[in-house]
Design a protein around this motif. Structure first.
Motif, short mmCIF file in Angstrom:
data_model
loop_
_atom_site.label_atom_id
_atom_site.label_comp_id
_atom_site.label_asym_id
_atom_site.label_seq_id
_atom_site.Cartn_x
_atom_site.Cartn_y
_atom_site.Cartn_z
N LEU A 38 -12.53 -52.36 28.49
CA LEU A 38 -12.26 -51.90 27.24
C LEU A 38 -12.54 -52.64 25.91
CD1 LEU A 38 -8.86 -50.14 28.06
CD2 LEU A 38 -11.26 -49.15 28.12
N ARG A 39 -13.35 -53.89 26.28
CA ARG A 39 -13.74 -54.78 25.23
C ARG A 39 -15.25 -54.58 25.00
NH1 ARG A 39 -10.35 -57.34 22.09
NH2 ARG A 39 -11.85 -58.67 21.76
N PRO A 40 -15.78 -54.50 23.82
CA PRO A 40 -17.16 -54.71 23.51
C PRO A 40 -17.81 -55.78 24.40
CG PRO A 40 -15.78 -54.86 21.58
CD PRO A 40 -15.10 -54.91 22.85
N PRO A 41 -19.10 -55.23 24.90
CA PRO A 41 -19.93 -54.08 24.60
C PRO A 41 -19.58 -52.89 25.69
CG PRO A 41 -21.22 -55.59 25.95
CD PRO A 41 -19.87 -55.98 25.55
N LEU A 42 -18.68 -53.20 26.69
CA LEU A 42 -18.34 -52.05 27.55
C LEU A 42 -17.60 -50.77 27.06
CD1 LEU A 42 -17.41 -54.23 30.71
CD2 LEU A 42 -19.70 -53.21 30.05
N ARG A 43 -16.67 -51.10 25.99
CA ARG A 43 -15.80 -50.08 25.45
C ARG A 43 -16.79 -48.90 24.79
NH1 ARG A 43 -11.52 -52.31 21.33
NH2 ARG A 43 -13.29 -52.10 20.01
N THR A 44 -16.62 -47.98 25.08
CA THR A 44 -17.47 -46.73 24.67
C THR A 44 -16.36 -45.60 24.33
OG1 THR A 44 -18.22 -46.03 26.67
CG2 THR A 44 -19.63 -47.62 25.25
N PHE A 45 -15.12 -45.78 24.51
CA PHE A 45 -14.32 -44.65 24.78
C PHE A 45 -13.23 -45.37 23.85
CE2 PHE A 45 -11.73 -41.50 27.13
CZ PHE A 45 -12.50 -40.30 26.77
N PRO A 46 -12.72 -44.28 22.97
CA PRO A 46 -11.54 -44.93 22.04
C PRO A 46 -10.30 -45.20 22.35
CG PRO A 46 -11.93 -42.26 22.03
CD PRO A 46 -12.79 -42.82 22.76
N PHE A 47 -10.08 -46.13 23.15
CA PHE A 47 -8.94 -46.68 23.61
C PHE A 47 -8.49 -47.72 22.66
CE2 PHE A 47 -10.87 -45.33 27.82
CZ PHE A 47 -9.58 -44.73 28.35
N ASP A 48 -7.00 -47.98 22.58
CA ASP A 48 -6.56 -49.18 21.95
C ASP A 48 -5.65 -49.70 22.89
OD1 ASP A 48 -5.49 -50.82 20.20
OD2 ASP A 48 -4.19 -49.69 19.10
N PRO A 49 -5.95 -50.40 23.95
CA PRO A 49 -5.21 -50.95 24.98
C PRO A 49 -4.35 -51.83 24.61
CG PRO A 49 -7.02 -52.06 24.99
CD PRO A 49 -7.50 -50.83 24.25
N ILE A 50 -2.87 -51.70 25.10
CA ILE A 50 -1.68 -52.67 25.25
C ILE A 50 -1.31 -52.93 26.51
CG2 ILE A 50 0.68 -52.62 24.18
CD1 ILE A 50 -0.03 -50.76 21.88
N VAL A 51 -0.89 -54.00 26.42
CA VAL A 51 -0.45 -54.66 27.92
C VAL A 51 0.92 -54.86 27.77
CG1 VAL A 51 -0.77 -56.49 29.77
CG2 VAL A 51 -3.04 -55.66 28.31
N LEU A 52 1.83 -54.57 28.70
CA LEU A 52 3.05 -54.98 28.71
C LEU A 52 3.45 -55.81 29.95
CD1 LEU A 52 4.94 -51.62 27.72
CD2 LEU A 52 3.89 -53.46 26.41
N GLU A 53 3.76 -57.22 29.96
CA GLU A 53 3.65 -58.15 31.15
C GLU A 53 5.37 -58.60 30.88
OE1 GLU A 53 4.18 -60.77 33.89
OE2 GLU A 53 2.57 -59.21 33.85
N GLN A 54 5.97 -58.50 32.13
CA GLN A 54 7.55 -58.83 32.37
C GLN A 54 7.58 -60.31 32.38
OE1 GLN A 54 9.77 -56.69 35.14
NE2 GLN A 54 10.65 -58.69 35.88
N GLU A 55 6.56 -61.22 32.89
CA GLU A 55 6.75 -62.53 33.06
C GLU A 55 6.31 -63.47 31.86
OE1 GLU A 55 8.08 -63.62 35.70
OE2 GLU A 55 7.76 -62.54 37.19
N ALA A 56 6.78 -64.55 31.88
CA ALA A 56 6.37 -65.36 30.61
C ALA A 56 4.71 -65.89 30.80
CB ALA A 56 7.17 -66.64 30.66
N ASP A 57 4.03 -65.61 31.43
CA ASP A 57 2.77 -66.12 31.54
C ASP A 57 1.89 -65.13 32.37
OD1 ASP A 57 0.50 -67.38 30.90
OD2 ASP A 57 1.16 -69.37 31.98
N ILE A 58 0.51 -65.24 32.54
CA ILE A 58 -0.19 -64.34 33.19
C ILE A 58 -0.18 -65.20 34.81
CG2 ILE A 58 -1.64 -63.86 31.20
CD1 ILE A 58 -3.92 -65.68 32.48
N GLY A 59 -0.86 -64.51 35.40
CA GLY A 59 -1.15 -65.02 36.96
C GLY A 59 -0.19 -64.17 38.11
N GLY A 60 0.63 -63.27 37.53
CA GLY A 60 1.26 -62.42 38.79
C GLY A 60 1.59 -63.34 40.00
N THR A 61 1.25 -62.83 41.05
CA THR A 61 1.67 -63.43 42.54
C THR A 61 1.14 -64.67 42.31
OG1 THR A 61 2.16 -61.43 43.50
CG2 THR A 61 1.24 -63.06 45.01
#
Length: 609
Positions: A38-61
């Motif tokens: 959903l970032r340019p140049p791939l984004r061609t649909f009117p999304f406004d993405p929001i990410v909700l992450e429970q942890e204090a940093d990225i990386g998950g498992t």
């Protein structure tokens, strides 16, 4: 206009004035590829993405459920995202710390970080009567406590990317309380039992009598770590066997002559070629592979695997997840390995971990899952004709540490029960969405038999966005990418990596055919022969599916000509002959014969296509 396109467009028009063009996502590695789409140049649909992450940093498992000495068993070639690669001289298999660093670099490179709301916990997702979804969440205070203020987001689309490995699965084990009874142990060690998610370092294993439940890759890692830590006893329990291959093929000797890679050992997942690959999971293929394994290593159960074999009707790529944690196999093989000197001279697989000081005479005992524990803490193994069961039947096994390497389960308690929300098992459209409910997607909820989840998630994100844009070719052909399972199987979401990738690519018009490579090539014509060779002999790298189609990347040709070409050349002439050309010619012939026979029978009116 197909019904998926109609559904998405109707929702967009109806709620454009009242709802964010957003799709809340719970961060895992699967999210990153979806967010990138959903970032340019791939984004061609009117999304406004929001990410909700429970942890204090990225990386998950990879950050929060890891342990000492853990490395990825999937190669960098198949794990990295299609347009953000690692250097050629970087080791094939990353440590988990290195992979988390790679993910951070990915976020920074594509400007994803600014859309991630860390320490944000989703507590409820419900249907909005006016359309779309209401996402309720809380945030963590500086004190470390979750706040009581409930906030909401109105979203038209939601992608669930919580991952497969979050909530530990702990099966009931009758009598486990007797293991935990201190009076049943004389060593003075405090007995304990925990899930593998709680294991962090070898210090937890030293001097213990350990029983590990589960022979997946984590169970195998723990068995090896316990042997290296100086455990007194290690019993590794398997429900129904496993199929073992090293994550990287090393050296072979045939009639005393060594065959070595020019640069290094070759990752097993990059050996699988693309052309006619979906025929490789056929039982005919398994028959050939078993005999090849016998010739090279002396056993058909797996690569240098002398015990723990699967049931005969499940021994093959079409049925199981390949276990690529191989370091414990020499410890496991010792009581069972037997091969004549002549056969060993004729062909031999050289496992670099055969001699592993200290404890070179140490054995990891394979056993069935215990049916229960006696009051004195002794494990009772069910009778069976398995070699390991016969050997362990009368053994007095009294562990003071039991580790459940029994995997994870998925829960979606935040989804409103009255909302009729699907689960991953309901996603009948390419395992991504449920028919008629395309505003809710499941990204990263399939597991490949051989391969890695991140590139699959990337292709799933491409598919979902194309679906919402009405660009998926319909009707969709019947899927033929699922691994074969019994009705009683615990895991039913297995897929063949290459077949699934190519299916999604064909659905969205991103699978490069020879004609497309000829007319749509971005570079000089002399490179076309090379490109065709790469797409045939290379594995199902996601980068190949960005040479053409709606997500074509200007980086893809250069990546395929450098890194992916390097992967092919590292196999050497013999490797490409045995692992590439011969299988492709053989299975293309089998496919052509089957297709011809089917056409003849159809023309004769005996069968219908």
């Amino acid at each position: 206009m197909n019904r998926w396109h109609h559904h998405a467009r109707t929702a967009q028009r109806k709620h454009a004035s009242r709802y964010h063009r957003c799709w809340p996502l719970w961060l895992g590695v699967s999210y990153l590829s979806a967010r990138r789409c959903l970032r340019p140049p791939l984004r061609t649909f009117p999304f406004d993405p929001i990410v909700l992450e429970q942890e204090a940093d990225i990386g998950g498992t990879f950050r929060y459920r890891t342990y000492q000495n853990a490395t990825l068993v999937s190669s960098k070639q198949l794990t990295c995202f299609s347009d953000f690669r690692l250097p050629l001289d970087h080791p094939d298999h990353l440590t988990l710390e290195e992979y988390v660093s790679y993910l951070r670099a990915y976020c920074k490179h594509f400007g994803i970080t600014d859309r991630i709301r860390l320490q944000t916990k989703v507590v409820n997702v419900s249907r909005n009567p006016a359309g779309g979804h209401i996402v309720s969440y809380v945030t963590k205070a500086p004190s470390g406590e979750w706040g009581s203020t409930l906030r909401t987001i109105n979203a038209a689309y939601i992608a669930l990317c919580t991952g497969l490995h979050v909530i530990p699965s702990i099966p009931a084990l009758p009598g486990i309380e007797h293991v935990l009874n201190l009076e049943n142990h004389t060593s003075g060690t405090t007995p304990s039992a925990y899930h593998s998610v709680e294991y962090k370092s070898r210090a937890q294993l030293a001097g213990r009598r350990i029983m590990i439940l589960g022979t997946g890759e984590t169970g195998m890692d723990l068995a090896y770590e316990a042997a290296k830590a100086g455990a007194k006893e290690v019993v590794l329990c398997s429900r129904s066997g496993f199929l073992s291959f090293p994550k990287a093929l090393n050296d072979f000797e045939i009639f005393g002559f060594g065959f070595k890679s020019d640069k290094a050992s070759v990752p097993i997942d990059s050996l699988i070629t693309n052309l006619a690959e979906t025929a490789y999971v056929h039982p005919v293929s398994d028959f050939v592979i078993k005999r090849l394994m016998w010739f090279l290593t002396g056993t058909q159960a797996g690569c240098n695997q002398w015990v723990g074999e699967l049931e005969p009707d499940r021994l093959g790529r079409a049925y199981v997840f390949l276990n690529k944690s191989h370091k414990a196999m020499p410890y496991i093989n010792r009581p069972y390995k037997s091969r004549s000197k002549f056969l060993e001279y004729m062909s031999r697989y050289i496992d670099p971990s055969e001699d592993m000081p200290p404890h070179t005479d140490f054995t990891v005992d394979l056993a069935p899952f215990p049916s229960h524990f006696l009051s004195n803490g002794r494990a009772v193994f069910p009778p069976s004709k398995r070699k390991d069961a016969i050997r362990m039947q009368n053994r007095d096994v009294r562990p003071d540490l039991v580790i459940y390497a029994t995997g994870y389960r998925q829960e979606f308690s935040f989804l409103d029960k009255d909302g009729g929300y699907p689960t991953p098992g309901d996603a009948d459209v390419r395992n991504v969405v449920r028919t008629g409910d395309e505003s809710v997607a499941f990204i990263g909820f399939v597991r490949p038999g051989v391969g890695a989840i991140p590139p699959i998630s990337e292709m799933q994100a491409f598919f979902w966005i194309s679906l919402l844009k009405g660009q998926v070719k319909t009707p969709l052909p019947k899927p033929h990418y699922h691994l074969l399972v019994k009705d009683t199987a615990r895991i039913t979401y297995g897929v063949d990596h290459s077949a699934y990738q190519s299916t999604l690519a064909k659905d969205i018009g991103a699978a490069p055919g020879l004609a497309q490579l000829w007319w749509g090539a971005r570079d000089a014509r002399p490179c076309l022969l090379l490109r065709r060779f790469e797409c045939s002999f290379g594995a199902a790298f996601t980068t190949f599916y960005r040479l053409v189609g709606p997500y074509a990347s200007p980086l893809a040709p250069q990546i395929s000509k450098t890194e992916l070409w390097d992967t092919i050349t590292r196999r050497g002439l013999l490797g490409n002959l045995i692992m590439g050309l011969i299988p492709m010619v053989f299975y293309l012939g089998v496919n052509a014969f089957a297709l011809g026979l089917e056409l003849l029978l159809t023309l004769g009116g005996l069968v219908r296509l």
